[in-house]
Write a protein that holds these residues in place. Structure first.
Motif, PDB file in Angstrom:
ATOM      1  N   VAL A   1       0.834  -1.209   0.000  1.00 50.40           N
ATOM      2  CA  VAL A   1       0.000   0.000   0.000  1.00 50.40           C
ATOM      3  C   VAL A   1       0.871   1.264   0.000  1.00 50.40           C
ATOM      4  O   VAL A   1       0.454   2.298  -0.500  1.00 50.40           O
ATOM      5  CB  VAL A   1      -1.045   0.060   1.146  1.00 50.40           C
ATOM      6  CG1 VAL A   1      -2.080  -1.036   0.993  1.00 50.40           C
ATOM      7  CG2 VAL A   1      -0.425   0.038   2.523  1.00 50.40           C
ATOM      8  N   ILE A   2       2.077   1.173   0.557  1.00 51.69           N
ATOM      9  CA  ILE A   2       2.961   2.351   0.541  1.00 51.69           C
ATOM     10  C   ILE A   2       3.323   2.691  -0.912  1.00 51.69           C
ATOM     11  O   ILE A   2       3.281   3.847  -1.317  1.00 51.69           O
ATOM     12  CB  ILE A   2       4.224   2.112   1.396  1.00 51.69           C
ATOM     13  CG1 ILE A   2       3.832   1.943   2.871  1.00 51.69           C
ATOM     14  CG2 ILE A   2       5.216   3.270   1.233  1.00 51.69           C
ATOM     15  CD1 ILE A   2       4.981   1.529   3.782  1.00 51.69           C
ATOM     16  N   ILE A   3       3.685   1.658  -1.676  1.00 51.71           N
ATOM     17  CA  ILE A   3       3.911   1.865  -3.105  1.00 51.71           C
ATOM     18  C   ILE A   3       3.500   0.583  -3.857  1.00 51.71           C
ATOM     19  O   ILE A   3       4.229  -0.412  -3.846  1.00 51.71           O
ATOM     20  CB  ILE A   3       5.366   2.326  -3.437  1.00 51.71           C
ATOM     21  CG1 ILE A   3       5.549   2.589  -4.921  1.00 51.71           C
ATOM     22  CG2 ILE A   3       6.415   1.369  -2.901  1.00 51.71           C
ATOM     23  CD1 ILE A   3       4.874   3.844  -5.431  1.00 51.71           C
ATOM     24  N   PRO A   4       2.315   0.587  -4.461  1.00 50.54           N
ATOM     25  CA  PRO A   4       1.805  -0.619  -5.123  1.00 50.54           C
ATOM     26  C   PRO A   4       2.769  -1.139  -6.204  1.00 50.54           C
ATOM     27  O   PRO A   4       3.432  -0.364  -6.890  1.00 50.54           O
ATOM     28  CB  PRO A   4       0.486  -0.142  -5.749  1.00 50.54           C
ATOM     29  CG  PRO A   4       0.073   1.019  -4.901  1.00 50.54           C
ATOM     30  CD  PRO A   4       1.355   1.689  -4.513  1.00 50.54           C
ATOM     31  N   ALA A   5       2.793  -2.468  -6.343  1.00 50.18           N
ATOM     32  CA  ALA A   5       3.741  -3.110  -7.263  1.00 50.18           C
ATOM     33  C   ALA A   5       3.581  -2.622  -8.697  1.00 50.18           C
ATOM     34  O   ALA A   5       4.539  -2.643  -9.469  1.00 50.18           O
ATOM     35  CB  ALA A   5       3.568  -4.624  -7.192  1.00 50.18           C
ATOM     36  N   ARG A   6       2.369  -2.151  -9.048  1.00 50.63           N
ATOM     37  CA  ARG A   6       2.162  -1.728 -10.441  1.00 50.63           C
ATOM     38  C   ARG A   6       2.999  -0.499 -10.793  1.00 50.63           C
ATOM     39  O   ARG A   6       3.133  -0.170 -11.966  1.00 50.63           O
ATOM     40  CB  ARG A   6       0.679  -1.471 -10.708  1.00 50.63           C
ATOM     41  CG  ARG A   6       0.017  -0.427  -9.830  1.00 50.63           C
ATOM     42  CD  ARG A   6      -1.500  -0.391 -10.077  1.00 50.63           C
ATOM     43  NE  ARG A   6      -2.187   0.553  -9.187  1.00 50.63           N
ATOM     44  CZ  ARG A   6      -2.590   0.270  -7.950  1.00 50.63           C
ATOM     45  NH1 ARG A   6      -2.383  -0.921  -7.440  1.00 50.63           N
ATOM     46  NH2 ARG A   6      -3.199   1.176  -7.214  1.00 50.63           N
ATOM     47  N   TYR A   7       3.562   0.163  -9.788  1.00 54.55           N
ATOM     48  CA  TYR A   7       4.401   1.340 -10.065  1.00 54.55           C
ATOM     49  C   TYR A   7       5.901   1.053  -9.914  1.00 54.55           C
ATOM     50  O   TYR A   7       6.720   1.957 -10.058  1.00 54.55           O
ATOM     51  CB  TYR A   7       4.009   2.503  -9.150  1.00 54.55           C
ATOM     52  CG  TYR A   7       2.544   2.875  -9.294  1.00 54.55           C
ATOM     53  CD1 TYR A   7       2.026   3.250 -10.539  1.00 54.55           C
ATOM     54  CD2 TYR A   7       1.681   2.825  -8.211  1.00 54.55           C
ATOM     55  CE1 TYR A   7       0.688   3.565 -10.687  1.00 54.55           C
ATOM     56  CE2 TYR A   7       0.328   3.141  -8.356  1.00 54.55           C
ATOM     57  CZ  TYR A   7      -0.158   3.501  -9.589  1.00 54.55           C
ATOM     58  OH  TYR A   7      -1.484   3.807  -9.741  1.00 54.55           O
ATOM     59  N   LEU A   8       6.243  -0.197  -9.641  1.00 55.48           N
ATOM     60  CA  LEU A   8       7.660  -0.507  -9.415  1.00 55.48           C
ATOM     61  C   LEU A   8       8.461  -0.533 -10.712  1.00 55.48           C
ATOM     62  O   LEU A   8       9.682  -0.611 -10.688  1.00 55.48           O
ATOM     63  CB  LEU A   8       7.806  -1.855  -8.694  1.00 55.48           C
ATOM     64  CG  LEU A   8       7.158  -1.940  -7.312  1.00 55.48           C
ATOM     65  CD1 LEU A   8       7.419  -3.307  -6.687  1.00 55.48           C
ATOM     66  CD2 LEU A   8       7.655  -0.839  -6.385  1.00 55.48           C
ATOM     67  N   ASN A   9       7.752  -0.491 -11.855  1.00 56.53           N
ATOM     68  CA  ASN A   9       8.480  -0.482 -13.128  1.00 56.53           C
ATOM     69  C   ASN A   9       9.089   0.891 -13.423  1.00 56.53           C
ATOM     70  O   ASN A   9       9.819   1.061 -14.392  1.00 56.53           O
ATOM     71  CB  ASN A   9       7.588  -0.970 -14.281  1.00 56.53           C
ATOM     72  CG  ASN A   9       6.342  -0.116 -14.468  1.00 56.53           C
ATOM     73  OD1 ASN A   9       6.150   0.873 -13.761  1.00 56.53           O
ATOM     74  ND2 ASN A   9       5.496  -0.511 -15.404  1.00 56.53           N
ATOM     75  N   ALA A  10       8.778   1.892 -12.583  1.00 57.61           N
ATOM     76  CA  ALA A  10       9.370   3.222 -12.764  1.00 57.61           C
ATOM     77  C   ALA A  10       9.933   3.684 -11.415  1.00 57.61           C
ATOM     78  O   ALA A  10       9.279   4.415 -10.674  1.00 57.61           O
ATOM     79  CB  ALA A  10       8.322   4.205 -13.274  1.00 57.61           C
ATOM     80  N   PRO A  11      11.158   3.224 -11.079  1.00 59.33           N
ATOM     81  CA  PRO A  11      11.659   3.471  -9.735  1.00 59.33           C
ATOM     82  C   PRO A  11      12.308   4.838  -9.498  1.00 59.33           C
ATOM     83  O   PRO A  11      13.036   5.001  -8.531  1.00 59.33           O
ATOM     84  CB  PRO A  11      12.681   2.343  -9.540  1.00 59.33           C
ATOM     85  CG  PRO A  11      13.156   1.993 -10.896  1.00 59.33           C
ATOM     86  CD  PRO A  11      12.034   2.315 -11.853  1.00 59.33           C
ATOM     87  N   ASP A  12      12.022   5.830 -10.356  1.00 62.90           N
ATOM     88  CA  ASP A  12      12.576   7.155 -10.087  1.00 62.90           C
ATOM     89  C   ASP A  12      11.769   7.832  -8.977  1.00 62.90           C
ATOM     90  O   ASP A  12      10.570   7.581  -8.817  1.00 62.90           O
ATOM     91  CB  ASP A  12      12.590   8.026 -11.352  1.00 62.90           C
ATOM     92  CG  ASP A  12      11.195   8.247 -11.882  1.00 62.90           C
ATOM     93  OD1 ASP A  12      10.634   9.335 -11.678  1.00 62.90           O
ATOM     94  OD2 ASP A  12      10.642   7.305 -12.496  1.00 62.90           O
ATOM     95  N   GLU A  13      12.446   8.679  -8.213  1.00 62.93           N
ATOM     96  CA  GLU A  13      11.840   9.246  -7.007  1.00 62.93           C
ATOM     97  C   GLU A  13      10.544   9.996  -7.263  1.00 62.93           C
ATOM     98  O   GLU A  13       9.587   9.894  -6.517  1.00 62.93           O
ATOM     99  CB  GLU A  13      12.844  10.186  -6.322  1.00 62.93           C
ATOM    100  CG  GLU A  13      13.988   9.422  -5.686  1.00 62.93           C
ATOM    101  CD  GLU A  13      14.878  10.312  -4.847  1.00 62.93           C
ATOM    102  OE1 GLU A  13      14.629  11.532  -4.777  1.00 62.93           O
ATOM    103  OE2 GLU A  13      15.822   9.765  -4.252  1.00 62.93           O
ATOM    104  N   LYS A  14      10.513  10.747  -8.346  1.00 62.80           N
ATOM    105  CA  LYS A  14       9.336  11.568  -8.645  1.00 62.80           C
ATOM    106  C   LYS A  14       8.108  10.690  -8.894  1.00 62.80           C
ATOM    107  O   LYS A  14       7.016  10.953  -8.378  1.00 62.80           O
ATOM    108  CB  LYS A  14       9.635  12.435  -9.877  1.00 62.80           C
ATOM    109  CG  LYS A  14       8.804  13.689  -9.943  1.00 62.80           C
ATOM    110  CD  LYS A  14       9.257  14.565 -11.095  1.00 62.80           C
ATOM    111  CE  LYS A  14       8.072  15.370 -11.594  1.00 62.80           C
ATOM    112  NZ  LYS A  14       8.352  16.063 -12.847  1.00 62.80           N
ATOM    113  N   SER A  15       8.320   9.633  -9.656  1.00 65.83           N
ATOM    114  CA  SER A  15       7.218   8.726  -9.961  1.00 65.83           C
ATOM    115  C   SER A  15       6.760   7.997  -8.698  1.00 65.83           C
ATOM    116  O   SER A  15       5.559   7.873  -8.434  1.00 65.83           O
ATOM    117  CB  SER A  15       7.663   7.736 -11.035  1.00 65.83           C
ATOM    118  OG  SER A  15       6.734   6.694 -11.143  1.00 65.83           O
TER     119      SER A  15
END
Lengths: 161, 419
Positions: free
Chosen positions: A14-28
């Motif tokens: 929930v802190i950072i869903p796996a669907r967003y792990l493909n873009a590991p830059d800080e802003k994203s």
């Protein structure tokens, strides 16, 4: 500053869903932080805000993206009753302050104004006047934090080249 | 003062005669692991710190298993980062599509984990190799980067909970039921910062695949690691896989434990965990009848050959219910080959299931089986957190391969013995 308060077992999914792990830059990472537990977090959080959690904060996946996301939002620190161990070491390793203090968690509400002294571990709820003492870090861990993270600390000690 | 298995392994790694609860040590690493999600972050940190060499190219494993075969452009770019790093540093154990499997099934299969070794992996389920009597634990990407550069990691020596196993598992009861039952007993932070040390006469009856499943989910109780003693079954598993020397450690008779719990394997019922915590357990009898739309059989928890055999035994000659999608994922290429040779893949396909190439995919809502709104899945994976396999309204029930397969046949949570 604002307080964002959550319950027990806030997991890294929930802190950072796996669907967003493909873009590991800080802003994203920051733009999706806490999305599945608090959809307003990323759009309202400001530098200096504090996240307060219950027991076992950061449980689940080892993704360092989780403390990175919270840090990238400008959050000053996380105060929790306890931390899951991988989140705990990840936060230390990236030089992001976390404080373990069950009494402070019970004594802080959303909307309170809170100040934190990382040197002494003293947390003050300026709204209520209550003061809390967080568990101090061992000296070895303090060395990592003071050097700005694990890799800098290893380089300073001449262990990593 | 006596030491636990974990404390003995950490003492050796730190070059100390003794370690005790809470002590901070720096230990030598036998293996450092990363995957396609965590390695790119480690590579960024490695470069940012100006590091140029790895401590030992034979002691690093990089496995592209999470988003592979790549699900989108960004994932493909992350895999490219891993490939380039592996090439640049001539990493011996680099596993790309075609050779890769799910990391925690692949590494033991390839002989990369052995008793007494110290293994860190930038993946929380790295604790799986405790089944072989190793100390293995999940860490983050910065630890991975530091481990790759120095061959060292810092650890707080954990205290331990002793889990005494008695009796033998009954029909349709497996390692998954043991670990779900244990997590239900002690809670998702019941072993926080501690090791779970399995012991007792019940250990001998557990197959290696069951032990891997049990240690795999130690993290779901908050544990730093799970560990089994080394016995004849362990040595049999290691034969032909590990040729280097290794050391099996036993706990001292006077080792200290913060707590001891006993599980009578003979009395266990098939156990499932309802949303949204692995500790939210019920027996299959209490859960029976809850409708599901998707079934996932696979993952680092339950994608091994014994798991597939147990699922196929239930599905053989039966059909997946209308309105249910059943996805089976052998965890490695070798397991896939073995499952084909035994006819298990045919059993699955004939029943109306799909069989996928190895991938972590659906377990973390990545690909190969993402849920839609308000859907329920029964899954042999390890986490049923909010949003783990799809939108926040989707729900996951964790279960064993046999229960998941039986549920695929009926479209609702089902005791395989009742079919």
């Amino acid at each position: 500053m604002k307080i964002y308060k959550y319950g027990d077992n806030v997991d890294t999914d929930v802190i950072i869903p796996a669907r967003y792990l493909n873009a590991p830059d800080e802003k994203s990472l920051a733009s999706h932080c806490m999305e599945d537990i608090d959809e307003n977090f990323a759009s309202t959080v400001e530098a200096g805000d504090i996240v307060v959690g219950g027991a076992n904060f950061g449980c689940g996946s080892s993704r360092e993206h989780a403390p990175l996301a919270i840090k990238a939002c400008g959050v000053k620190c996380v105060v929790a009753k306890s931390f899951a161990r991988i989140f705990y070491r990840n936060a230390i390793n990236i030089g992001f302050p976390i404080l373990e203090c069950p009494e402070a968690v019970d004594g802080i509400s959303a909307g309170d104004s809170v100040s934190v002294n990382f040197q002494s571990g003293v947390i003050v709820n300026e709204t209520t006047g209550a003061s809390f003492q967080a568990a101090p870090f061992p000296e070895f861990v303090n060395g990592i934090i003071e050097n700005g993270g694990l890799l800098k600390s290893l380089k300073a000690r001449g262990v990593a080249k | 003062m006596g030491m636990t298995m974990t404390q003995k392994i950490l003492a050796r790694a730190a070059g100390l005669p003794q370690t005790e609860d809470g002590q901070l040590i720096e230990g030598r690493l036998d293996l450092v692991l990363g995957n396609d999600i965590t390695t790119p972050v480690a590579v960024t940190e490695f470069k940012k710190a100006g590091l140029s060499t790895v401590f030992d190219r034979d002691r690093i494993a990089i496995v592209l298993d999470h988003s592979t075969p790549c699900k989108d452009i960004k994932s493909a770019q992350l895999c490219a980062v891993c490939r380039e790093f592996a090439r640049e540093h001539a990493i011996t154990h680099f596993y790309d599509v075609g050779q890769m499997g799910i990391e925690h099934a692949l590494l033991p299969e390839k002989g990369l984990a052995a008793p007494g070794e110290v293994i860190i992996g930038a993946d929380s389920h790295t604790c799986t190799y405790g089944a072989l009597g190793a100390f293995s634990t999940g860490v983050g990407s910065t630890d991975m980067a530091a481990g790759m550069a120095t061959g060292l990691a810092w650890f707080k020596v954990p205290s331990a909970i002793k889990v005494n196993l008695t009796g033998e598992l009954g029909p349709y009861v497996s390692g998954k039921d043991v670990i779900l039952h244990l997590i239900g007993m002690i809670g998702v932070d019941g072993a926080l910062y501690q090791s779970l040390e399995f012991a007792g006469e019940g250990v001998a009856s557990l197959e290696m695949d069951d032990r891997f499943t049990i240690c795999n989910m130690a993290i779901e109780a908050g544990a730093k690691n799970g560990i089994f003693p080394v016995d004849g079954k362990t040595l049999e598993y290691l034969k032909g896989r590990v040729s280097r020397g290794f050391a099996a450690f036993e706990a001292d008779p006077d080792a200290r434990y913060t707590k001891e719990v006993t599980i009578d394997l003979s009395a266990l019922r098939p156990t499932v965990a309802f949303p949204h915590l692995p500790s939210n357990t019920k027996t299959v009898d209490e859960a029976a009848g809850k409708a599901i739309q998707q079934v996932v059989i696979g993952s680092c928890t339950n994608g091994r050959l014994k798991d597939l055999r147990e699922a196929a035994a239930v599905l053989r000659g039966r059909k997946v219910a209308d309105g249910v999608r059943c996805i089976v994922i052998p965890a490695t290429q070798q397991i896939y080959l073995d499952a084909m040779a035994e006819g298990l893949v045919a059993d699955f396909i004939n029943a109306g299931a799909v069989v996928s190439t190895p991938t972590c995919g659906p377990c973390l809502g990545g690909h190969m089986g993402v849920l839609s709104d308000n859907e329920w899945a029964i899954s042999t994976t390890n986490r049923n957190f909010v949003g783990r396999m799809g939108p926040t309204s989707s729900m996951i029930i964790l279960a064993s391969p046999a229960v998941a397969a039986a549920s695929a046949v009926t479209g609702m949570v089902t005791d395989p013995a009742a079919l």
